[in-house]
Motif scaffolding. Structure first.
Motif, PDB file in Angstrom:
ATOM      1  N   LEU A  27      -1.638  -6.215  -3.081  1.00 18.83           N
ATOM      2  CA  LEU A  27      -0.250  -5.999  -2.675  1.00 18.83           C
ATOM      3  C   LEU A  27      -0.156  -5.101  -1.448  1.00 18.83           C
ATOM      4  CD1 LEU A  27       1.351  -5.553  -6.213  1.00 18.83           C
ATOM      5  CD2 LEU A  27       1.584  -7.508  -4.676  1.00 18.83           C
ATOM      6  N   ALA A  61       7.527  -4.880  -4.877  1.00 20.81           N
ATOM      7  CA  ALA A  61       6.495  -5.764  -5.445  1.00 20.81           C
ATOM      8  C   ALA A  61       5.404  -4.941  -6.131  1.00 20.81           C
ATOM      9  CB  ALA A  61       5.895  -6.636  -4.353  1.00 20.81           C
ATOM     10  N   ILE A  62       5.066  -3.817  -5.503  1.00 23.20           N
ATOM     11  CA  ILE A  62       4.054  -2.943  -6.101  1.00 23.20           C
ATOM     12  C   ILE A  62       4.589  -2.332  -7.394  1.00 23.20           C
ATOM     13  CG2 ILE A  62       2.774  -0.784  -5.787  1.00 23.20           C
ATOM     14  CD1 ILE A  62       2.600  -1.493  -2.788  1.00 23.20           C
ATOM     15  N   GLN A  91       8.054  -4.602  -0.172  1.00 25.90           N
ATOM     16  CA  GLN A  91       6.696  -4.584  -0.682  1.00 25.90           C
ATOM     17  C   GLN A  91       6.475  -3.476  -1.711  1.00 25.90           C
ATOM     18  OE1 GLN A  91       5.016  -7.116   0.026  1.00 25.90           O
ATOM     19  NE2 GLN A  91       3.169  -6.589  -1.149  1.00 25.90           N
TER      20      GLN A  91
END
Length: 578
Positions: free
Chosen positions: A310, A474-475, A471
């Protein structure tokens, strides 16, 4: 019966009573001596026309039960086995802590999750980025510490194996010496009872270290066997074990190959040692603790892989002006798809950008030529470091490099461009023993990924938005997502969250430690019961011995009175004769 016969009978009676008093005195004196069994003087008698008289005797252990002794010896072996297993599992469980503790791998992971979630709300917050890196460093520290604890325990276990082998050899040598002393005593006709006590004590000490069998032949000589192999026979001396502990122990040191063999006369018997103290240590060193290390390693490598995947898909603002990959690629590989590389200023505005087609690139050298020969080559210089990593350097002051992996696929694992070369890793290392937070993040946490480089923005447009949290979200979602863990140790392959796996590691060892403690306590209670039964049968009751002493004293006084009477009768007879 003549006066002479009466005198002889009385004197031998006095000597017999004296010998019995000696046995009682010995019993009282040695009542607390480990392994001592109650002795009695057994008289030998001869019957003649004048009557039955004692003719000497010997001190013997009468109340001895071989089956009860063997049960005690076997129980002692079980206690030693379960005590060692319980002790070491408790130590490792304590180092893991519980999920409610504030300084454990579980709490460190929770802190990392919490700070990442916070950054999703304010992705521009540099202090939160610093907190994330600190939390990640604490998590890696906990993993390294646990890995070190496992290996320290294995090293300690290995040292204890050498200690116990020495103890086993000492017991074997004692039995050998006692066999010889007993043989001499048999020839001389003296009592062997105390020597037999000492030999049984030495055998019990040996049995707690290794699981042995024995028998005693008609010459009162003990033979000892281990798995059908002779340790002591009536015709040979002791065959000793040999073992040398290893000076340095880490996860790469295993048996066979890394550790010495437990050797018996040139034969490796390491795997033949069963439920005994030595067997417990070998099981801990080669199976139980190895399994725990494998589980830690599986967690560390999965954490690294998932987080790095990621991180390498994302971008940070500011962007780094120098990026050095942390993975050394193989000499040859297969590439396909495309990757976007851009230079951006401090506001995330694109200064230059290129979408590179990777098809046909089969080495790091091809990648360097591809980048340097593209439109981005004027502003970014690609090279290979002395260690073989890919290095990208922004040529213009005030500009950094951003990457979007796009459709790139490189290597046998079909990784994205940045992941394959390790350009934006969160973690590096090989397993739990050396996992660490990447150097560039520890140096400057502002490079923590929060967003992505736009795949559509062109020169002059914002390619990396400071307010975007795409992002980092997403992590954050990663920690709520089941990920794939391979089989490790006694864990089967499974799909669970990172937090769940940690919890399973901690709860499993806590359960094993608790179970081992219960087994030890049960074995210890059984042993204590057997010991109590054995001691009730063979041990010394001081009150009974003192009562026997009073009785023997009365017998002695009666015999002495009778001796005086006979002496007077002799005197009278001599006077009459004269």
């Amino acid at each position: 019966m003549s006066l002479g016969t009466s005198l002889y009978t009385t004197i031998t009676g006095l000597k017999t009573t004296e010998s019995r008093l000696d046995a009682v005195s010995s019993n009282v004196t040695n009542a607390d001596k480990a392994g001592y069994t109650r002795k009695e003087y057994q008289s030998n008698y001869v019957t003649t026309s004048s009557g039955t008289v004692p003719t000497g005797g010997s001190i013997e252990t009468l109340a001895y039960d071989q089956y009860l002794y063997n049960a005690m010896r076997e129980d002692s072996s079980d206690v030693a086995y379960f005590e060692i297993i319980s002790d070491y599992l408790s130590k490792y469980s304590a180092s893991l802590g519980s999920t409610s503790d504030s300084s454990t791998i579980s709490s460190s992971l929770d802190n990392l999750i919490t700070t990442i979630e916070a950054l999703t709300q304010t992705p521009e917050d540099t202090s939160l980025k610093s907190t994330i890196v600190s939390a990640a460093e604490m998590l890696t520290y906990e993993l390294r510490t646990l890995s070190s604890s496992v290996q320290e325990l294995r090293a300690d276990v290995d040292e204890q194996i050498e200690v116990l082998v020495t103890e086993a050899n000492t017991a074997l040598e004692q039995i050998e010496v006692l066999n010889k002393q007993i043989a001499r005593a048999e020839v001389m006709g003296t009592s062997t009872a105390n020597l037999e006590d000492e030999r049984r004590t030495a055998l019990e000490a040996l049995s707690s270290v290794i699981d042995v069998e024995y028998y005693i032949n008609s010459d009162n000589q003990m033979s000892v066997f281990l798995g059908g192999r002779s340790l002591i026979t009536s015709t040979s001396g002791a065959t000793l074990l040999s073992y040398n502990s290893t000076s340095i122990v880490d996860s790469t040191v295993v048996y066979p190959g890394g550790f010495d063999n437990v050797d018996l006369n040139g034969v490796d018997i390491t795997t033949e040692l069963s439920k005994s103290a030595l067997g417990a240590l070998i099981e801990l060193r080669d199976t139980i603790l190895v399994d725990e290390q494998l589980k830690l390693d599986e967690y560390a490598t999965t954490l690294m892989d998932e987080m790095n995947t990621l991180m390498n898909q994302g971008a940070s603002l500011p962007a780094r002006d120098t990026i050095v990959g942390e993975e050394v690629p193989p000499v040859a590989f297969i590439s396909s798809g495309s990757v976007r590389i851009a230079t951006v200023d401090s506001a995330g505005t694109i200064a230059n950008v290129v979408d590179l087609n990777l098809a046909g690139a089969t080495s790091i050298g091809d990648i360097v030529l591809l980048i340097n020969g593209s439109a981005i080559g004027a502003d970014v210089t690609a090279s290979v470091t002395a260690n073989g990593e890919l290095q990208l350097v922004a040529n213009n002051a005030g500009e950094g490099i951003s990457i979007n992996e796009s459709t790139s696929s490189i290597g046998v694992d079909a990784e994205g461009f940045a992941k394959f070369f390790g350009l934006n890793n969160m973690f590096d290392g090989t397993d739990a023993s050396d996992i660490y937070v990447s150097d560039y993040l520890r140096t400057s946490s502002e490079y923590m990924v929060t967003t992505q480089l736009s795949l559509t923005a062109v020169v002059g447009e914002v390619g990396v938005s400071i307010g975007s949290a795409s992002q980092i979200e997403a992590i954050s979602d990663l920690f709520d997502t089941a990920v794939s863990f391979s089989a490790a140790g006694d864990f089967a392959a499974q799909n669970v969250t990172l937090s769940t796996y940690v919890g399973k590691v901690m709860s499993a060892i806590a359960t094993e430690a608790s179970s081992a403690k219960t087994l030890y306590e049960t074995a210890h209670d059984a042993y204590e019961t057997t010991v109590s039964n054995y001691e009730n049968l063979t041990g010394v009751n001081v009150d009974e011995e003192m009562a026997m002493m009073v009785e023997l004293q009365s017998q002695y006084e009666a015999a002495a009175t009778l001796l005086n009477a006979i002496q007077e009768m002799f005197d009278q007879l001599m006077s009459a004769v004269n």
